[in-house]
Design an enzyme around this catalytic site. Sequence first.
Site, PDB file in Angstrom:
ATOM      1  N   TRP A 101       0.835  -1.202   0.000  1.00 47.44           N
ATOM      2  CA  TRP A 101       0.000   0.000   0.000  1.00 47.44           C
ATOM      3  C   TRP A 101       0.868   1.250   0.000  1.00 47.44           C
ATOM      4  O   TRP A 101       0.399   2.354  -0.282  1.00 47.44           O
ATOM      5  CB  TRP A 101      -0.966  -0.007   1.196  1.00 47.44           C
ATOM      6  CG  TRP A 101      -0.318   0.269   2.541  1.00 47.44           C
ATOM      7  CD1 TRP A 101       0.693  -0.431   3.116  1.00 47.44           C
ATOM      8  CD2 TRP A 101      -0.650   1.336   3.459  1.00 47.44           C
ATOM      9  NE1 TRP A 101       1.013   0.111   4.347  1.00 47.44           N
ATOM     10  CE2 TRP A 101       0.210   1.202   4.585  1.00 47.44           C
ATOM     11  CE3 TRP A 101      -1.573   2.365   3.449  1.00 47.44           C
ATOM     12  CZ2 TRP A 101       0.153   2.062   5.685  1.00 47.44           C
ATOM     13  CZ3 TRP A 101      -1.625   3.227   4.556  1.00 47.44           C
ATOM     14  CH2 TRP A 101      -0.766   3.077   5.648  1.00 47.44           C
TER      15      TRP A 101
ATOM     16  N   GLU B 181       0.862  -2.056  12.996  1.00 39.51           N
ATOM     17  CA  GLU B 181       0.979  -3.519  13.044  1.00 39.51           C
ATOM     18  C   GLU B 181       1.384  -4.018  14.423  1.00 39.51           C
ATOM     19  O   GLU B 181       1.618  -5.211  14.602  1.00 39.51           O
ATOM     20  CB  GLU B 181       1.987  -3.991  11.986  1.00 39.51           C
ATOM     21  CG  GLU B 181       1.458  -3.811  10.574  1.00 39.51           C
ATOM     22  CD  GLU B 181       2.472  -4.167   9.495  1.00 39.51           C
ATOM     23  OE1 GLU B 181       3.677  -4.229   9.819  1.00 39.51           O
ATOM     24  OE2 GLU B 181       2.058  -4.359   8.342  1.00 39.51           O
TER      25      GLU B 181
HETATM   26  C1  BGC Z   1       4.750  -1.290   7.613  1.00 37.56           C
HETATM   27  C2  BGC Z   1       3.735  -1.379   6.510  1.00 37.56           C
HETATM   28  C3  BGC Z   1       4.447  -1.247   5.183  1.00 37.56           C
HETATM   29  C4  BGC Z   1       5.574  -2.251   5.052  1.00 37.56           C
HETATM   30  C5  BGC Z   1       6.402  -2.051   3.812  1.00 37.56           C
HETATM   31  C6  BGC Z   1       5.815  -2.359   7.393  1.00 37.56           C
HETATM   32  O1  BGC Z   1       6.789  -2.261   8.385  1.00 37.56           O
HETATM   33  O2  BGC Z   1       4.150  -1.491   8.856  1.00 37.56           O
HETATM   34  O3  BGC Z   1       2.792  -0.345   6.653  1.00 37.56           O
HETATM   35  O4  BGC Z   1       3.535  -1.423   4.152  1.00 37.56           O
HETATM   36  O5  BGC Z   1       6.433  -2.126   6.151  1.00 37.56           O
HETATM   37  O6  BGC Z   1       6.987  -0.785   3.792  1.00 37.56           O
END
Ligand code: BGC
Length: 760
Positions: free
Chosen positions: A357, A488
């Site tokens: 995203w 996350e």
């Molecule tokens: C982030 C995500 C992101 C991904 C790739 C993760 O650490 O939490 O939002 O899409 O990294 O950059």
Amino acid sequence: MKNFIQHHPWKVIEETFHPLWNRVSESLFSLGNGNMGHRGNFEEGYSGETLQGHYVAGVYYPDKTRVGWWKIGYPEYFAKVLNAPAWIGIGIELDEEPVDLARMKVERFWRELDMRTGTLTRTFAATTAGGKAVEVTACRFCSMARKELGLIRYRLTSKNFNGRITLTLDADADVKNQDANYDEKFWREVSRKVTDQYIIITAATLKTDFHVSTGTAYRIFLNGKPVSLQPEIAEREKYAAHRISIAVQAGDTIEIVKYGVIASSFNHSKQNVELHCHRLLDELRGIPFEQLHNEHIQRWEEIWRDCDITIEGDAAAQQGIRFAIFHLMQTYTGEDERLNIGPKGFTGEKYGGSTYWDTEAYCLPFYMSTAGQHVARNLLLYRYRHLPKAIENARKLGFENGAALYPMVTMNGEECHNEWEITFEEIHRNGAIAYAIYDYVRYTGDEEYLTDYGLEVLLALSRFWSQRVNWSDAKGGYVMLGVTGPNEYENNVNNNWYTNYIARWTLTYTLEVLAWARKHAGDKTRALTEKAGLRADEEKCWQDIIEKLYLPEDPTRGIFLQQDGFLDKELRTVDSLKPAERPLNQHWSWDRILRSCFIKQADVLQGLYFFEDHFDREVIRKNFDFYEPMTVHESSLSPCVHAILACSLGYLHKAYEMFLRTARLDLDDYNNDTEDGLHVTSMAGTWMSLVKGFGGMRVKDGRLYLNPIVPGPWQSYSFRILFRNRVLRITAKQGTEATVKLESGNPIEIQLGDKILNVQ
Ligand code: BGC
């Protein structure tokens, strides 16, 4: 956080050799050109800590999923960015002793990446255990003018050594990914052509069968004069080298100019890849290094002319913003709608696939304003082309009727992520895809995109959201259970405010676009809705969800709740953590992180950033004041959003802190993970923090709006943007009013602060 990169406006400089941080430096000194890229690995090889990395755009390997507990809906594979065949090798032996900085005494070391010219130079003086002293200057670039070419000029001077120097000039397809689920190699040899003049190895990826021909040729000079020596050929499967032995005296200098050509079946038919590589090598190896280098420099000059940002009075910030622009431009050049921007670009394997995203939420604004409308449109078309696979992906999870769930991570439209709490639950990514369509149309005015492509995607996204919510008697509204928001550090939560909000907005926007399309392009829209089988009751259902979707909030504090249970947590601020506990993800158990209130990246605040016009300033302020102090910014995507919001709230000090954090994230290795590769997608966030944050750029009702402020440590800054066939230069100086200059295109009315200006 490390602090070993010298501040310089145009260069990234490492003044001494840091073996412990070599992998960090290899990431920082990566080069690419949109078609291929290399980490800053040493040409002569290195037996110390290193992550070898060479990458070819669009070429990947589907590594069979490996998980402890298989869950229905998991994808069969994880698409890996591939460590590709290498052509940079120039092994050196001084009699029997190798030049290997891990085993030599390094007396002097200097490495610099000149971002203005896209050139990496490394010089060192070192002595072997046997006392043989050499000086080396290695210079290389990945041509921006010829996308299949890379070049090295390697000069070695013997300081005290009389004897034989043996060079091993190779091409090596016998490479491995550090990240391989079954510890396999992903390449098989197709052919190996070795003559006295060149080496071409064609290797194919297992399963995906991408063919990549890696060709190399070279010229050698001794004290400036060309030498032509018969090479000894060393060969084995997937590997070939020329070994050349030269007698030297102390003071002699050997120069090697090594050409590397990479051709792949992503761009050529399989039958033609090797032939193409051969022809190109034949054509290029006659051209002097300087000439090819100059072409490359010229291309970089054009890029910088179009999108440089200058900052006066702050070398650290200046270096940071240029570092971001440099990497974004060498990762994605926008000509090919099949390509995208991987979180690590061409600088590491981590994160596997190429598209997250990140592209829609972060990268699109950068490319839209610097590379132009067609490049932004290509980014959108990428997702449009993947719509059938997104529908298929949702179907696998039990959704019906053309609902689409775009993958969390993808190479070709198929999901290739396999952690249930992210793959199945981090569904807010669908919202960013809808938002990107809105953002693109708002910025470019290209409304036709909606009826040609955008609406079809929006319908499928809305179908997904309407099936993903359920009615709750207890709440008297629709709820969305079991999700992971952008943060996350919380999984499987109910009613993540951001996800619910963007879902509701997507439904609203879809209905608005539908109404507009029916009015402006009736026939086309009828054909489209018939093709999609859209029923009137679906539209009614979407409207009902819009009206009754539950959005958690705390009226007492005046904030939106990150999720239903957020206030049950022990609420602490980041300043109560010990420095030794940071980053949390490297020190705390996952269980502890999940239960804590600490936030990885903007979540509620991501929504307030996207939809700031929906809320008054006080609401944004209360949420910022509540959430930011609990945010650890352990996603690279976090500081930029905070910088932008802090600017609009007038928190200049915070904005500046966040700006430096995003701009120097990799240069100073803030999150202790730069060794895996650079955070390329977040670099677009760095650009946004300056242009949307300090520059205050917005588009409202088709009009460009700017509201520049200058952070305390800066005297001034200046940036250039493309907007609706105009090129505008915005300059803001401390203590004076900002200026907007039209550099090309027709006069345009814009808003600067609270004034309407006609810029001509
Ligand atoms: C982030 C995500 C992101 C991904 C790739 C993760 O650490 O939490 O939002 O899409 O990294 O950059």
